[in-house]
Design a protein around this motif. Structure first.
Motif, PDB file in Angstrom:
ATOM      1  N   LYS A   7       0.866  -1.182   0.000  1.00 41.45           N
ATOM      2  CA  LYS A   7       0.000   0.000   0.000  1.00 41.45           C
ATOM      3  C   LYS A   7       0.903   1.232   0.000  1.00 41.45           C
ATOM      4  N   TYR A  14       2.315   8.117  -6.907  1.00 43.34           N
ATOM      5  CA  TYR A  14       1.090   7.488  -6.413  1.00 43.34           C
ATOM      6  C   TYR A  14       0.529   8.186  -5.166  1.00 43.34           C
ATOM      7  N   ASP A  16      -2.514   7.057  -3.610  1.00 47.25           N
ATOM      8  CA  ASP A  16      -3.102   6.063  -2.713  1.00 47.25           C
ATOM      9  C   ASP A  16      -3.411   4.801  -3.518  1.00 47.25           C
ATOM     10  N   ILE A  17      -2.524   3.804  -3.437  1.00 46.56           N
ATOM     11  CA  ILE A  17      -2.811   2.562  -4.181  1.00 46.56           C
ATOM     12  C   ILE A  17      -2.583   1.340  -3.298  1.00 46.56           C
ATOM     13  N   GLU A 365      -3.119   4.710 -13.391  1.00 46.10           N
ATOM     14  CA  GLU A 365      -4.004   3.635 -12.933  1.00 46.10           C
ATOM     15  C   GLU A 365      -3.331   2.290 -13.171  1.00 46.10           C
ATOM     16  N   GLY A 375      -5.554  -0.951  -8.511  1.00 43.26           N
ATOM     17  CA  GLY A 375      -4.699   0.137  -8.091  1.00 43.26           C
ATOM     18  C   GLY A 375      -5.479   1.370  -7.752  1.00 43.26           C
ATOM     19  N   ARG A 376      -4.929   2.452  -8.094  1.00 41.38           N
ATOM     20  CA  ARG A 376      -5.479   3.773  -7.847  1.00 41.38           C
ATOM     21  C   ARG A 376      -5.832   3.991  -6.384  1.00 41.38           C
ATOM     22  N   LYS A 377      -7.101   4.003  -6.038  1.00 38.01           N
ATOM     23  CA  LYS A 377      -7.467   4.262  -4.641  1.00 38.01           C
ATOM     24  C   LYS A 377      -7.458   2.957  -3.849  1.00 38.01           C
ATOM     25  N   SER A 378      -6.773   2.972  -2.709  1.00 40.82           N
ATOM     26  CA  SER A 378      -6.825   1.763  -1.900  1.00 40.82           C
ATOM     27  C   SER A 378      -8.005   1.863  -0.954  1.00 40.82           C
TER      28      SER A 378
END
Ligand SMILES: Nc1ncnc2c1ncn2[C@@H]1O[C@H](COP(=O)(O)OP(=O)(O)OP(=O)(O)O)[C@@H](O)[C@H]1O
Ligand SMILES: [Mg+2]
Length: 382
Positions: A7, A14, A16-17, A365, A375-378
């Motif tokens: 994370k 990045y 938040d992934i 992404e 990915g992208r938003k965790s």
């Protein structure tokens, strides 16, 4: 060991992934500048607490933010540990299972990696400090107390150099103090030399065979060049030579304000068929030498620690011909977790791709090929 997931919060490109890894082969594909190396760099920092490509931690924080957090869960034999590195402008903190580890040297030999990164070619071509650093990281990952000895040595070295400068200005300063530092440094040096000689013997037991399998060329050797002129470990002899040399060269060292003899000046020389690889080997051969060295590192790690470290390969195949690529891949098809980046999936053989988890990076992404967005938003809390 296997990295189960990663994370990233405000790390490089990045925001938040969250990524879930396969315990086998993982491949990141994306155009130049898409953020592939950033992922490997984050794993590198999670393991070693420092980046391999920059000196200042703050550059790792995503532009416009104040704090970067890297978190990963690692499967060791039959238990999982959570590792975390957080960086802000005041400090860098490291945690295992949410407990802060105060000494970085105690954190480092837990989650271990071996990496092959584009600037690793400097291991052959670059300055001796790059090779010493490599050796220190590798031995430190296996033997935690090696890093403690090294820290102790570096502190003493700094004190000694400062005192030499003082002696140069004021020759009436107390020589006893220097003698005490010399004794301590000689003693800690011999401990460090023990590990370095041991490790290089292990490397040389393996590397020639590995290189032959990769390249068809026999006889790759790594020589430990030290300014004591010794070829094998001998505790008493090391201490004796160091103390004699420091005594003999005192005036010169005082004038220059630095310690001229010691393990901080040692080096490694790679040779193929007894010819220095810096001068003799082609660019591709040099890459292959470093890869053979890293594979040897993996094997030694496994032999001593009982499990493989995680292997990071950043764009490793681009300068290597197909036959040799396939030879490397044969080594990877074991119980090693591998995380590879590439701009072109064609650079990686099809049978490896077929058994891999493939992550595609586009416009920030990350998507698993043929799978759900990963990915992208965790959303998962780690
Ligand atoms: N601190 C930062 N904040 C925001 N973005 C950053 C930061 N540091 C680097 N980047 C961005 O990350 C990108 C580079 O990512 P990375 O090095 O991972 O690319 P790559 O996919 O490995 O490319 P290549 O194939 O060329 O090696 C650049 O576009 C850069 O702008
Ligand atoms: Mg890259």
């Amino acid at each position: 060991m296997k990295l189960k997931n990663l994370k990233l919060v405000n790390f490089r490109s990045y925001e938040d992934i969250f990524l879930d890894f396969s315990p086998g082969i993982n491949i990141f594909i994306g155009d130049n500048g898409s953020g592939k190396t950033n992922i490997l760099e984050a794993i590198y920092v999670l393991s070693l607490t420092k980046s391999n490509r920059i000196a200042h931690d703050l550059d790792l924080i995503k532009t416009g933010f104040n704090k970067s957090i890297i978190t990963g869960e690692v499967l060791h034999d039959d238990y999982v540990k959570k590792y975390q590195v957080s960086i802000d402008k005041f400090s860098k903190k490291v945690y295992i299972n949410n407990f802060q580890i105060k000494k970085i040297s105690e954190y480092i030999s837990n989650f271990c990696i071996t990496s092959f990164l584009p600037n690793d070619i400097e291991i052959i071509k670059g300055s001796p400090s790059i090779r010493r650093n490599l050796l220190n990281i590798q031995i430190g990952e296996i033997y935690n107390h090696y890093l403690k000895y090294l820290n102790e040595y570096n502190t003493l070295l700094k004190m000694r150099n400062e005192y030499l400068k003082r002696l140069n200005i004021n020759a009436f300063s107390d020589m006893k103090y220097l003698e005490v530092i010399n004794e301590k440094m000689a003693s800690i040096s011999s401990k460090i030399y023990y590990f370095r000689f041991f490790y290089l013997e292990e490397i040389n037991n393996l590397i020639s065979k590995i290189y032959y399998k990769l390249s068809g060329i026999k006889e790759l050797k790594v020589e430990y060049v030290n300014n004591l002129g010794i070829t094998s470990y001998n505790e008493e002899k090391i201490k004796e030579i160091l103390l004699t040399k420091w005594k003999k060269n005192l005036n010169k060292e005082m004038l220059q304000g630095m310690t001229l003899t010691g393990l901080h000046r040692d080096d490694l020389i790679f040779s193929i068929n007894n010819q220095d690889a810096r001068i003799y080997a082609s660019q591709g051969q040099q890459r292959l030498i470093v890869i053979a060295y890293k594979i040897a590192e993996l094997m030694i790690f496994k032999k001593i620690k009982g499990e493989y470290p995680v292997l990071l390969l950043d764009d490793v195949f681009s300068e290597i011909d197909i036959k040799k690529r396939n030879n490397i891949i044969k080594f990877l098809k074991s119980d090693i977790q591998v995380i590879i980046t590439t701009t072109d999936i064609e650079d990686i053989s099809k049978d490896l791709v077929d058994c891999a988890r493939v992550f595609k990076i586009k416009n920030g992404e990350i998507k698993i090929k043929g799978g759900v967005k990963n990915g992208r938003k965790s959303t998962r809390k780690l």
